[in-house]
Design a protein around this motif. Structure first.
Motif, mmCIF file in Angstrom:
data_model
loop_
_atom_site.group_PDB
_atom_site.id
_atom_site.type_symbol
_atom_site.label_atom_id
_atom_site.label_comp_id
_atom_site.label_asym_id
_atom_site.label_seq_id
_atom_site.Cartn_x
_atom_site.Cartn_y
_atom_site.Cartn_z
ATOM 1 N N VAL A 61 -114.814 94.637 -13.125
ATOM 2 C CA VAL A 61 -113.790 93.693 -12.678
ATOM 3 C C VAL A 61 -113.943 92.428 -13.517
ATOM 4 C CG1 VAL A 61 -112.889 92.378 -10.737
ATOM 5 C CG2 VAL A 61 -113.809 94.671 -10.349
ATOM 6 N N LEU A 62 -112.865 91.997 -14.180
ATOM 7 C CA LEU A 62 -112.926 90.878 -15.112
ATOM 8 C C LEU A 62 -112.595 89.526 -14.492
ATOM 9 C CD1 LEU A 62 -111.121 92.560 -18.136
ATOM 10 C CD2 LEU A 62 -113.578 92.389 -17.695
ATOM 11 N N VAL A 63 -112.163 89.524 -13.253
ATOM 12 C CA VAL A 63 -111.752 88.280 -12.596
ATOM 13 C C VAL A 63 -112.590 88.073 -11.339
ATOM 14 C CG1 VAL A 63 -109.399 88.337 -13.493
ATOM 15 C CG2 VAL A 63 -109.913 89.460 -11.340
ATOM 16 N N GLU A 64 -112.617 86.826 -10.859
ATOM 17 C CA GLU A 64 -113.381 86.535 -9.646
ATOM 18 C C GLU A 64 -112.757 87.165 -8.413
ATOM 19 O OE1 GLU A 64 -114.358 82.457 -8.988
ATOM 20 O OE2 GLU A 64 -114.837 82.145 -11.106
ATOM 21 N N GLU A 65 -111.422 87.107 -8.338
ATOM 22 C CA GLU A 65 -110.719 87.669 -7.186
ATOM 23 C C GLU A 65 -109.600 88.587 -7.683
ATOM 24 O OE1 GLU A 65 -108.580 86.285 -3.042
ATOM 25 O OE2 GLU A 65 -109.132 84.783 -4.504
ATOM 26 N N PRO A 66 -109.842 89.907 -7.707
ATOM 27 C CA PRO A 66 -108.807 90.832 -8.170
ATOM 28 C C PRO A 66 -107.579 90.792 -7.262
ATOM 29 C CG PRO A 66 -110.816 92.006 -7.530
ATOM 30 C CD PRO A 66 -111.054 90.566 -7.301
ATOM 31 N N THR A 67 -106.403 90.996 -7.890
ATOM 32 C CA THR A 67 -105.148 90.934 -7.141
ATOM 33 C C THR A 67 -104.284 92.149 -7.448
ATOM 34 O OG1 THR A 67 -104.076 89.680 -8.907
ATOM 35 C CG2 THR A 67 -105.112 88.405 -7.150
ATOM 36 N N ASP A 68 -103.241 92.329 -6.609
ATOM 37 C CA ASP A 68 -102.277 93.398 -6.845
ATOM 38 C C ASP A 68 -101.108 92.842 -7.663
ATOM 39 O OD1 ASP A 68 -100.701 91.980 -5.069
ATOM 40 O OD2 ASP A 68 -100.831 93.465 -3.466
ATOM 41 N N GLU A 69 -100.018 93.616 -7.783
ATOM 42 C CA GLU A 69 -98.912 93.232 -8.657
ATOM 43 C C GLU A 69 -98.147 91.998 -8.197
ATOM 44 O OE1 GLU A 69 -96.993 96.105 -5.745
ATOM 45 O OE2 GLU A 69 -98.915 95.897 -6.712
ATOM 46 N N ILE A 70 -98.253 91.617 -6.933
ATOM 47 C CA ILE A 70 -97.578 90.401 -6.464
ATOM 48 C C ILE A 70 -98.584 89.282 -6.218
ATOM 49 C CG2 ILE A 70 -95.550 91.573 -5.555
ATOM 50 C CD1 ILE A 70 -96.760 91.287 -2.751
ATOM 51 N N ASP A 71 -99.730 89.406 -6.829
ATOM 52 C CA ASP A 71 -100.777 88.384 -6.826
ATOM 53 C C ASP A 71 -101.431 88.178 -5.453
ATOM 54 O OD1 ASP A 71 -102.256 86.888 -8.595
ATOM 55 O OD2 ASP A 71 -101.156 85.039 -8.215
ATOM 56 N N TRP A 72 -101.379 89.197 -4.612
ATOM 57 C CA TRP A 72 -102.106 89.148 -3.348
ATOM 58 C C TRP A 72 -103.529 89.631 -3.604
ATOM 59 C CZ3 TRP A 72 -100.178 89.161 2.056
ATOM 60 C CH2 TRP A 72 -98.939 88.579 2.148
#
Length: 124
Positions: A61-72
């Motif tokens: 995982v490259l980000v601190e908080e992974p999100t879905d396609e609508i940035d949730w």
């Protein structure tokens, strides 16, 4: 008088100067100790939209908080670093179904470019 005018109206930093500084900063990011040593570990490459053959592979995982396609925020444990990919490739919404290693019941959607394959880890 001319020097005074040049000082007041001379060349000013523009966007190209900021772009150069940003590019230079990215180039130097791979060096430590004032540019003396190359960093052993290079930044992982994010997955591509057209990448296939991902099912069952481990991804970082490259980000601190992974999100879905609508940035949730994805339904994954806080601070997760590695996930198992369930799909063969990204779907039309640019996401992949993933789950934490060891917990296949906790499935989440994550945008493909927030993940990179773990080449050094065995497949799940």
């Amino acid at each position: 008088m001319i020097a005074d005018c040049l000082g007041r109206y001379g060349p000013r930093p523009g966007r190209h100067d900021l772009k150069f500084a940003d590019t230079l900063g990215r180039r130097l990011r791979g060096f430590e100790g004032g540019g003396q040593q190359m960093r052993d570990e290079q930044d992982p490459t994010p997955l591509r939209y057209d990448q296939t053959g991902l099912r069952g592979r481990l991804a970082r995982v490259l980000v601190e908080e992974p999100t879905d396609e609508i940035d949730w925020p994805a339904d994954l444990p806080a601070g997760i670093e590695t996930v198992v990919i369930l799909d063969d490739g990204p779907n039309p919404h640019h996401t992949l179904r993933v789950h934490p290693p060891g917990d296949p019941t906790r499935v989440a959607l994550v945008v493909f470019d927030q993940l990179a394959l773990c080449e050094d880890l065995p497949e799940a």
